[in-house]
Design a protein around this motif. Structure first.
Motif, short mmCIF file in Angstrom:
data_model
loop_
_atom_site.label_atom_id
_atom_site.label_comp_id
_atom_site.label_asym_id
_atom_site.label_seq_id
_atom_site.Cartn_x
_atom_site.Cartn_y
_atom_site.Cartn_z
N TYR A 626 0.83 -1.21 0.00
CA TYR A 626 0.00 0.00 0.00
C TYR A 626 0.86 1.25 0.00
O TYR A 626 0.62 2.20 -0.77
CB TYR A 626 -0.91 -0.02 1.23
N ASN A 629 2.76 1.68 -3.31
CA ASN A 629 1.83 2.15 -4.34
C ASN A 629 1.56 3.65 -4.20
O ASN A 629 1.52 4.39 -5.21
CB ASN A 629 0.52 1.37 -4.25
N LYS A 630 1.39 4.11 -2.96
CA LYS A 630 1.19 5.55 -2.73
C LYS A 630 2.41 6.35 -3.17
O LYS A 630 2.28 7.46 -3.73
CB LYS A 630 0.91 5.81 -1.25
N TYR A 634 2.45 9.27 -5.98
CA TYR A 634 2.96 10.61 -5.68
C TYR A 634 3.99 11.03 -6.71
O TYR A 634 3.97 12.16 -7.21
CB TYR A 634 3.59 10.63 -4.29
N THR A 707 8.75 7.87 4.14
CA THR A 707 7.48 8.03 4.84
C THR A 707 7.70 8.92 6.06
O THR A 707 8.83 9.18 6.45
CB THR A 707 6.93 6.67 5.28
N THR A 727 4.51 10.62 2.47
CA THR A 727 3.36 9.83 2.88
C THR A 727 3.52 9.44 4.33
O THR A 727 4.55 9.71 4.96
CB THR A 727 3.19 8.58 2.00
#
Length: 728
Positions: A626, A629-630, A634, A707, A727
């Protein structure tokens, strides 16, 4: 690894023809939009001693001994914010009348709110860029860049207003000088000074700042004595004057106490010019200095501006203040000097008033010139950061080989300032209006960014926290001031939008280079221009043949070991280098005679490929499909690139990376227009590892993403050196 194994592995990972990529039902993918397959099983083993050496070098180079002290950093920003005392009281009196001191006091209270807003936000993200940096790490890159356009305009107008007012005070001494030409000469002088570097600039700023604080303190002491003991002060007379008439969206209306406070407060916000500058060069400040600069600047604004405005009302009639709004304090000093001479019975030939006025005028000229220096320093940090992030042309990153400074940025700023001097015909009031639009937009966006930071990056470590009430109150305060300036000076919106459009178009064109080139390709096809047959460049394991490597790579003696299979630890002989793996940043090929004869269509395709042929890195701490993928989404939305390298730092406690490899391969298939590769690095994530990857892969640190760190994050945020948080 044998040559036959290498050939077999290379062949197995060769890119298929456009449109036939495994796992996609796309009928047609343009050749220039298909970057090829990524690599998913590359393992790197950086030598531990080398990582430790890199970390030690970076730590020593970023030590506090080589950075700006509290006095130096405060001086650079304080020369701007405290120089406003020389012109803001006159401008506020035009709309607030006798309530000008109250309006300036309200501005000080507003700035108190922004002390905590800036402290929380910038200590959470301690990188140059101010508002741009905050929004870049919390929102989209496009939104951050558009917000930065307001800051650029604010710096331009800050430099021009300060330079013009400095020359206006100098004209009280040397009446024969020309305002426009002298202003341009002053702007050019500080272009030369800043070209020598920030250390030299900080030393000059410190001398100017100390002299200015001494002058303001002396004037305040004499002014208070004048109010308390002079029988000729005008406070009572000025108090009985009517409130000034105001412009409400182009219509003249009689003034009231409420219009005086509303429009006066809006104009008084010009007095906090420079408050945001400290956040533009925080990386050059020693640890803990930034918060102290905020406190020092707030104290100066809270004490000097309201008090000096009150003293001017005691020394001069209100109509004299408005008539000489650009040089109010020089006139005030002259009146106070005459009173001192009379009170102390000085000899008749002693020109105490003229001497005190001369002193204030010289100080005004010097400190306002120092505010020009502030504008140069602030804009340099912002523009360089935006150019590094590919929001502005890369040519702006060119450094002067003699002084190692960003001469192109500084000269460009000088040219824009000169254009504003000529366009607005040296009108300080008009320039102040343009500045207010830009600066108040910057402050409101910053307060908004602080609220976004609270929502989207709650786990990000920060040294200071501010309440939601303070953030909302600060935001509403500057929005109110912005509304007041728009209603009171609507005619100045034209000048503001001229500069915003020029700068905004440049930024937007940089963001849309790929789309612009694709439109050109479409137009060429519609015109009947066919694409000539051309062979694809040779591909290796990563689908791209790397053409360069950092020089020190070859001087190091032995190449870093990189494995194409998880069994690297068991079979260290089965290795290739990062260049062969296709992970190095690719240099633009040299043009030859054949390339000059390429068709127009092929030239545009080559340009499009070169724009997108810039790799980015995302550090994946865990095997989280997940999050990966984000990250890809982006990058596709915010960066013009066709390459993303997922880097996983594998420690002894980490498990098998086979599942991570499968997930990266899946992502690579799902997004055919971006090549996603996986690089597993043996070692802990840290400043040494970051620098090693930057050097080995020839990728700048600002092109690396992570992140959002949490409370267990062992590194300091500033050690990330501009790495972007994209993220959770």
């Amino acid at each position: 690894m044998t040559n036959s194994e290498m050939t077999s592995l290379s062949a197995s990972l060769q890119s298929p023809e456009p449109g036939s990529r495994s796992g996609t039902t796309r009928k047609r993918i343009e050749k220039h939009d298909f970057p090829g397959y990524g690599t998913y099983n590359v393992h790197a083993h950086p030598p531990s001693p080398h990582l430790q050496k890199l970390a030690a070098t970076l730590t020593s180079s970023s030590s506090s001994s080589s950075k700006l002290t509290t006095l130096e950093a405060t001086s650079i920003s304080g020369n701007d914010i405290l120089s406003s005392s020389f012109y803001v009281s006159g401008l506020v009196t035009l709309t607030a009348g006798i309530l000008a001191p109250l309006c300036l006091l309200l501005v000080g209270l507003t700035l108190y709110l922004f002390r905590s807003i800036y402290a929380e936000t910038v200590t959470a993200l301690p990188c140059n860029g101010g508002t741009y940096n905050v929004l870049l790490n919390c929102t989209s890159k496009q939104f951050a860049s558009m917000a930065a356009c307001f800051a650029i305009i604010a710096y331009i107008t800050t430099g021009v207003v300060s330079a013009l007012t400095a020359i206006a005070y100098l004209k009280t001494i040397v009446t024969s000088i020309d305002l426009e030409s002298s202003t341009i000469i002053l702007l050019f002088s500080f272009f030369i000074l800043t070209s020598y570097g920030i250390s030299e600039s900080a030393f000059v700023a410190k001398i100017i700042f100390l002299g200015h604080v001494f002058t303001l303190t002396g004037l305040c002491i004499f002014g208070i004595l004048f109010i308390g003991f002079s029988e000729e002060n005008y406070l009572r007379e000025n108090w009985n004057t009517e409130y000034p008439r105001v412009n409400v969206a182009g219509e003249e209306r009689d003034g009231t106490v409420w219009t005086a406070i509303f429009y006066g407060f809006s104009s008084a916000m010009l007095g906090v010019s420079g408050f945001e500058t400290s956040s533009q060069f925080i990386e050059e400040q020693a640890e803990g200095v930034f918060v102290k600069t905020l406190k020092n600047m707030w104290q100066g604004v809270m004490i000097f501006n309201p008090l000096l405005s009150l003293i001017s009302f005691a020394a001069l009639p209100i109509d004299v203040i408005t008539a000489n709004k650009d040089t109010v304090l020089a006139g005030t000093a002259k009146v106070i000097g005459h009173w001192i001479k009379k009170s102390l019975n000085f000899p008749e030939h002693w020109e105490v008033g003229e001497l005190l006025s001369f002193w204030v005028s010289i100080d005004a000229f010097v400190v306002l010139a120092g505010a020009v220096l502030t504008a140069y320093v602030g804009i340099n940090g912002l523009i360089r950061r935006m150019a590094m992030d590919r929001c502005l042309p890369q040519v702006l990153l060119w450094k002067n080989s003699v002084t190692n400074t960003d001469s192109l940025i500084l000269f460009g700023f000088f040219a824009l300032c000169v254009s504003q001097v000529i366009l607005l015909d040296c009108d300080v009031e008009a320039l102040g209006g343009v500045y207010c639009y830009a600066f108040l937009s910057v402050m409101s966006i910053f307060a908004f960014g602080n609220m976004i930071l609270k929502v989207k990056r709650p786990s990000l470590p920060r040294l200071h926290k501010t309440s939601w009430l303070a953030s909302i109150a600060g935001f509403l305060s500057v929005v109110t001031a912005l509304l007041g300036n728009i209603l009171g000076k609507p005619e100045l919106l034209t000048y503001f939008f001229v500069y915003f459009i020029v700068i905004g178009v440049l930024v937007l064109s940089m963001f849309n280079r790929v789309n612009i080139l694709r439109v050109i390709l479409f137009v060429l096809r519609e015109m009947g221009v066919e694409e000539e047959a051309w062979e694809k460049e040779p591909e290796t394991l990563g689908g791209i043949a790397a053409t360069r490597s950092p020089k020190w790579w070859w001087n190091r003696g032995a190449a870093t070991q990189v494995s194409t299979s998880p069994s690297a630890a068991e079979n260290p002989d089965e290795t290739i280098d990062l260049e062969t793996a296709g992970l190095l940043a690719k240099a633009s090929p040299k043009k030859d005679q054949t390339s000059k004869r390429r068709s127009c269509f092929k030239s545009v395709v080559a340009t499009l490929s070169s724009v997108r042929d810039v790799p980015f890195i995302f550090f994946a701490k865990h095997d989280d499909l997940y999050v990966i993928n984000k990250a890809v989404l982006y990058v596709q939305k915010n960066e013009q690139t066709s390459k993303l390298i997922i880097v996983h730092c594998k420690s002894e406690k980490s498990g098998d990376t086979q599942t991570l490899s499968e997930h990266v391969k899946l992502i690579d298939v799902l997004y055919p227009k971006i090549k996603v590769s996986l690089l597993v690095v043996e070692g802990a994530f840290g400043i040494g590892m970051i620098e090693w990857l930057a050097q080995e892969l020839a990728i700048p640190i600002n092109a690396m993403f992570i992140t959002c760190p949490d409370k267990d994050f062992t590194m300091k945020i500033q050690e990330l050196r501009g790495m972007r948080i994209i993220t959770y």
